[in-house]
Design a protein around this motif. Structure first.
Motif, PDB file in Angstrom:
ATOM      1  N   GLU A 176       0.831  -1.196   0.000  1.00 21.48           N
ATOM      2  CA  GLU A 176       0.000   0.000   0.000  1.00 21.48           C
ATOM      3  C   GLU A 176       0.872   1.256   0.000  1.00 21.48           C
ATOM      4  OE1 GLU A 176      -2.339  -0.528   3.531  1.00 21.48           O
ATOM      5  OE2 GLU A 176      -0.824   0.359   4.837  1.00 21.48           O
ATOM      6  N   THR A 177       2.182   1.086  -0.146  1.00 18.61           N
ATOM      7  CA  THR A 177       3.141   2.180  -0.252  1.00 18.61           C
ATOM      8  C   THR A 177       4.119   1.844  -1.385  1.00 18.61           C
ATOM      9  OG1 THR A 177       4.660   1.143   1.325  1.00 18.61           O
ATOM     10  CG2 THR A 177       3.055   2.699   2.228  1.00 18.61           C
ATOM     11  N   PHE A 178       4.886   2.837  -1.814  1.00 18.88           N
ATOM     12  CA  PHE A 178       6.001   2.557  -2.718  1.00 18.88           C
ATOM     13  C   PHE A 178       7.117   3.563  -2.504  1.00 18.88           C
ATOM     14  CE2 PHE A 178       3.085   5.098  -5.507  1.00 18.88           C
ATOM     15  CZ  PHE A 178       3.908   6.198  -5.771  1.00 18.88           C
ATOM     16  N   SER A 179       8.315   3.123  -2.799  1.00 18.25           N
ATOM     17  CA  SER A 179       9.510   3.963  -2.731  1.00 18.25           C
ATOM     18  C   SER A 179      10.482   3.448  -3.790  1.00 18.25           C
ATOM     19  CB  SER A 179      10.142   3.894  -1.339  1.00 18.25           C
ATOM     20  OG  SER A 179      11.375   4.584  -1.306  1.00 18.25           O
ATOM     21  N   PHE A 180      10.823   4.296  -4.755  1.00 20.88           N
ATOM     22  CA  PHE A 180      11.763   3.892  -5.796  1.00 20.88           C
ATOM     23  C   PHE A 180      12.470   5.130  -6.359  1.00 20.88           C
ATOM     24  CE2 PHE A 180       7.890   4.902  -8.086  1.00 20.88           C
ATOM     25  CZ  PHE A 180       8.313   5.500  -9.261  1.00 20.88           C
ATOM     26  N   GLU A 181      13.619   4.905  -6.956  1.00 19.51           N
ATOM     27  CA  GLU A 181      14.380   5.974  -7.599  1.00 19.51           C
ATOM     28  C   GLU A 181      14.408   5.739  -9.097  1.00 19.51           C
ATOM     29  OE1 GLU A 181      18.016   7.382  -5.993  1.00 19.51           O
ATOM     30  OE2 GLU A 181      17.524   6.761  -3.939  1.00 19.51           O
TER      31      GLU A 181
ATOM     32  N   LYS B 260      16.281   7.663 -12.458  1.00 20.51           N
ATOM     33  CA  LYS B 260      17.126   8.685 -13.103  1.00 20.51           C
ATOM     34  C   LYS B 260      17.373   9.880 -12.185  1.00 20.51           C
ATOM     35  CE  LYS B 260      15.901   7.305 -17.796  1.00 20.51           C
ATOM     36  NZ  LYS B 260      15.368   7.700 -19.117  1.00 20.51           N
ATOM     37  N   GLY B 261      17.705   9.565 -10.930  1.00 19.35           N
ATOM     38  CA  GLY B 261      18.086  10.605  -9.975  1.00 19.35           C
ATOM     39  C   GLY B 261      16.956  11.172  -9.154  1.00 19.35           C
ATOM     40  N   TYR B 262      15.712  10.798  -9.451  1.00 19.92           N
ATOM     41  CA  TYR B 262      14.548  11.277  -8.698  1.00 19.92           C
ATOM     42  C   TYR B 262      14.039  10.160  -7.792  1.00 19.92           C
ATOM     43  CZ  TYR B 262      13.806  15.816 -10.911  1.00 19.92           C
ATOM     44  OH  TYR B 262      13.940  17.124 -11.316  1.00 19.92           O
ATOM     45  N   TRP B 263      13.596  10.565  -6.603  1.00 24.82           N
ATOM     46  CA  TRP B 263      13.070   9.619  -5.621  1.00 24.82           C
ATOM     47  C   TRP B 263      11.563   9.808  -5.512  1.00 24.82           C
ATOM     48  CZ3 TRP B 263      14.281   9.964   0.344  1.00 24.82           C
ATOM     49  CH2 TRP B 263      13.836   8.795   0.978  1.00 24.82           C
ATOM     50  N   PHE B 264      10.801   8.741  -5.714  1.00 22.05           N
ATOM     51  CA  PHE B 264       9.342   8.773  -5.642  1.00 22.05           C
ATOM     52  C   PHE B 264       8.884   7.995  -4.409  1.00 22.05           C
ATOM     53  CE2 PHE B 264      10.340   9.611  -9.998  1.00 22.05           C
ATOM     54  CZ  PHE B 264       9.329  10.440 -10.472  1.00 22.05           C
ATOM     55  N   ILE B 265       8.057   8.639  -3.584  1.00 24.02           N
ATOM     56  CA  ILE B 265       7.510   8.012  -2.378  1.00 24.02           C
ATOM     57  C   ILE B 265       5.991   8.150  -2.394  1.00 24.02           C
ATOM     58  CG2 ILE B 265       7.404   8.044   0.139  1.00 24.02           C
ATOM     59  CD1 ILE B 265      10.157   9.169   0.229  1.00 24.02           C
ATOM     60  N   GLY B 266       5.286   7.047  -2.157  1.00 21.80           N
ATOM     61  CA  GLY B 266       3.835   7.086  -2.081  1.00 21.80           C
ATOM     62  C   GLY B 266       3.327   6.402  -0.828  1.00 21.80           C
ATOM     63  N   THR B 267       2.313   6.988  -0.193  1.00 24.15           N
ATOM     64  CA  THR B 267       1.724   6.408   1.014  1.00 24.15           C
ATOM     65  C   THR B 267       0.199   6.333   0.896  1.00 24.15           C
ATOM     66  OG1 THR B 267       1.536   8.556   2.126  1.00 24.15           O
ATOM     67  CG2 THR B 267       3.564   7.297   2.507  1.00 24.15           C
TER      68      THR B 267
ATOM     69  N   LYS C 201      15.261   7.543   6.799  1.00 20.33           N
ATOM     70  CA  LYS C 201      16.492   7.220   7.524  1.00 20.33           C
ATOM     71  C   LYS C 201      17.503   6.541   6.615  1.00 20.33           C
ATOM     72  CE  LYS C 201      18.142   4.955  11.754  1.00 20.33           C
ATOM     73  NZ  LYS C 201      17.747   4.151  12.944  1.00 20.33           N
ATOM     74  N   LYS C 202      17.018   5.718   5.688  1.00 21.10           N
ATOM     75  CA  LYS C 202      17.926   5.014   4.775  1.00 21.10           C
ATOM     76  C   LYS C 202      18.572   5.963   3.772  1.00 21.10           C
ATOM     77  CE  LYS C 202      14.973   1.813   3.451  1.00 21.10           C
ATOM     78  NZ  LYS C 202      14.396   0.611   2.786  1.00 21.10           N
ATOM     79  N   GLN C 203      17.847   7.016   3.369  1.00 25.65           N
ATOM     80  CA  GLN C 203      18.390   7.967   2.396  1.00 25.65           C
ATOM     81  C   GLN C 203      19.011   9.151   3.141  1.00 25.65           C
ATOM     82  OE1 GLN C 203      20.051   9.403  -0.066  1.00 25.65           O
ATOM     83  NE2 GLN C 203      18.643   8.352  -1.503  1.00 25.65           N
ATOM     84  N   LYS C 204      20.314   9.113   3.286  1.00 27.61           N
ATOM     85  CA  LYS C 204      21.014  10.143   4.059  1.00 27.61           C
ATOM     86  C   LYS C 204      21.124  11.456   3.303  1.00 27.61           C
ATOM     87  CE  LYS C 204      22.015   7.073   7.272  1.00 27.61           C
ATOM     88  NZ  LYS C 204      21.337   7.102   8.597  1.00 27.61           N
TER      89      LYS C 204
END
Length: 617
Positions: A115-120, A122-129, A155-158
């Motif tokens: 029910e969530t996603f997190s991916f990169e 081409k240099g962009y980070w996409f987060i969905g909740t 926390k993982k992405q410094k």
């Protein structure tokens, strides 16, 4: 003339080539597909086919309300259609996928994988909740477990300079109860845009200094075809173009610059808890913060508070200190209120099992399968635990042994409520616009009433009904209060008060002389429970604001406790509805406000807060 035309065409081609060369990548944003409505399936199929014909689109994001009613059938159909894409896709649920979920929001996770996603990319980070509301009607809320998940991702992405695009079905404003939980975590990050659906229209916003973009619904509405957005990510901006599948891509309707850092608004407004200062007699004795949502009431014994959460846990705390006494883990989210009876704890779960634990230590006594998720609560009758499920069945198990005593299989739609036991009858409603009376000893059907609505969302399914003097009382989203004869199921009266819209929140006094109902206008009404006609005794003068929180009302020692959708508990005089005190402990929906004795109250909220309040009046 021909030479001039050639030059113009050459310039246009050069401009398009330059724009194409400047584009880092493109993605499709599809939202509010509402599969289950009249044209939802066809509109989605057309969009999927159109996206497949466009190799320049790298991936697709679906930002919620994939289905109309969140049913397992609709979810599976949606997944089948979306799986026809020839490129990667990412999906989050919307309120239509989670509020009326027969699986307690488990099927969305099992069908779509998460029910969530997190991916990169081409240099962009996409987060969905997720946005909720999950099961309980109210304003949207990013679930507590999603907030905990988001903390882990951040926390993982410094590197805080990584460009980030955040996606949620709801706009990131006060229409989402805990909008600030997300924004405060993203503050300081390089957020380029926040994208949502929900409003079914293309619209630009500013959310605390970050560009917000609402995208149109994929539904055709009153037009021949639906549509979606193609988002081009260039070296300097995000470009939003609406696409009519199979026909044309319209001129860009919005552009968002991506250069520089976001201009976060300093010290933005946050929910105020100042009201508590006016009632110093109300103190927090102890408080617990869960890592998941809480979506039910609690069971209170002599020395324990037993409750559940959406991480699938059943827990018991010491009533005096709030310290954990035991914990048991199930296999699914739980929205059921525990039933404590004869030294046992009975909890239906969305993993398709009914659990019976020993109250003293939380050890399992028995476990029974129904084959489908259960989002309702158990009721006790003569040594039986009676539970209506999502599979069209209402069953009764012997609490002592787990033996199935009876099984009624005639329920239309799934059941969310807690049945009310009255004069050897089981009374409950379903999300099929029906209200049932069964023989509590045998499960035999006695009568079946329907409100006649075509829309399932008008069902008397979320309220906890009450009964007295051979009358069953219920309220529902069609804004009617209905009173039925408990012997026959015939309507005694049914009334829709346009000045006082009841919805799903009600209760009964300890002496059974008054029935209470909360209105959408934020008032509480009291009715004469003994009268054969509609006799309103009082209307509370307290202004609680817009209210669709379905939580039951509880009365004790002349005080009526009213949970709200804004994290506030109101204590009203049961005699006239006047305010005794109010206390805010969250900004999310309050599940329950249950008195323990004359000076203690147990209350909880959807964002995983459980409190014991001590009142010194």
């Amino acid at each position: 003339m021909r030479k001039l035309l050639f030059i113009c065409l050459a310039l246009c081609c050069a401009a398009l080539t330059a724009a194409s060369q400047d584009t880092l990548f493109r993605f499709a944003l599809v939202t509010d597909t509402h599969v289950g409505t009249e044209t939802g399936q066809e509109d989605l199929e057309r969009t999927i086919a159109d996206i497949n014909r466009q190799p320049q689109i790298d991936f697709v994001i679906f930002s919620g309300d994939i289905t109309e009613f969140g049913s397992d059938e609709e979810l599976r159909l949606s997944k089948t259609i979306i799986s026809g894409l020839n490129k990667p896709w990412h999906v989050i649920p919307g309120n239509h996928d989670t509020k009326w979920s027969e699986s307690g929001c488990n099927s969305f996770r099992t069908v779509f994988g998460n029910e969530t996603f997190s991916f990169e990319h081409k240099g962009y980070w996409f987060i969905g909740t997720n946005c909720g509301p999950n099961m309980r009607m109210g304003p949207g809320q990013v679930p507590r477990e999603n907030i905990v998940w988001l903390d882990r991702q951040l926390k993982k992405q410094k590197d805080k300079n990584v460009p980030l695009i955040y996606i949620n079905h709801y706009p990131q404003d006060s229409g989402l109860n805990n909008w600030y939980d997300v924004l405060d975590r993203l503050r300081g990050r390089n957020v380029k845009a926040m994208i949502c659906g929900h409003g079914h229209a293309n619209k630009a916003y500013d959310w605390e200094g970050v560009p917000g973009i609402m995208c149109r619904s994929n539904l055709r509405a009153k037009k021949p075809f639906g549509g979606y957005n193609i988002v081009a990510v260039t070296s300097g901006e995000l470009v939003f173009n609406e696409r009519t599948p199979g026909i044309t891509t319209l001129k860009a309707w919005h552009k968002v610059p991506t250069t520089g850092k976001p201009a976060w608004v300093p010290d933005p407004p946050r929910p105020s808890y100042a009201m508590n200062n006016a009632y110093p007699q109300v103190k927090v004795k102890w408080q617990v913060q869960e890592a998941g949502d809480m979506g039910s009431a609690v069971a209170i014994t002599e020395d324990k508070v037993v409750y559940t959460n959406t991480n699938g846990e059943i827990k018991a705390l010491d009533l005096e200190t709030g310290k954990q006494r035991w914990k048991f883990r199930t296999g699914g989210k739980i929205y059921a209120t525990p039933l404590v009876e004869n030294g046992m704890v009975i909890v239906p779960c969305t993993d398709g099992f009914v659990y019976c634990l020993q109250l003293k230590n939380g050890k399992p006594a028995w476990k029974k399968s129904t084959g489908k998720a259960i989002v309702s609560s158990a009721a006790a009758y003569d040594g039986l635990a009676i539970i209506a499920g999502s599979d069209g069945h209402c069953r009764a198990w012997e609490i002592a042994t787990g033996k199935l005593r009876w099984n009624y299989d005639g329920v239309k739609g799934f059941v969310e409520t807690k049945p009310f036991i009255y004069k050897d009858k089981v009374l409950f409603g379903s999300w099929g616009n029906h209200f049932y009376a069964l023989d509590a000893a045998t499960g035999s059907p006695l009568w079946d009433w329907t409100n006649g609505a075509n829309n399932r969302m008008f069902s008397p399914a979320a309220c906890w009904p009450v009964a007295v003097a051979n009358k069953a009382w219920l309220v529902s989203p069609d804004r009617y209060m209905t009173v039925l004869d408990t012997d026959t199921g015939k309507e005694i009266w049914r009334f829709r008060d346009t000045a006082n819209w009841v919805r799903e929140s009600m209760g009964i006094s300890r002496d059974s002389n008054r029935v209470y109902a909360k209105t959408m206008q934020g008032h509480v009404l009291a009715f004469n429970a003994r009268s054969q006609e509609r006799e309103m005794l009082w209307k509370s003068p307290v202004e609680m604001g817009y209210e669709i929180c379905p939580s039951p009302l509880n009365e004790s020692n002349g005080i009526l406790y009213v949970p709200t959708g804004s994290g506030v508990v109101y204590a009203l005089s049961a005699a006239d509805g006047s305010l005794r005190w109010k206390h805010k402990f969250s900004n999310c929906l309050v599940n329950t406000a249950q008195p323990v004795d004359g000076n203690k109250l147990i209350t909880s909220s959807m964002d995983g807060k459980l409190l014991c309040l001590e009142i010194t009046e």
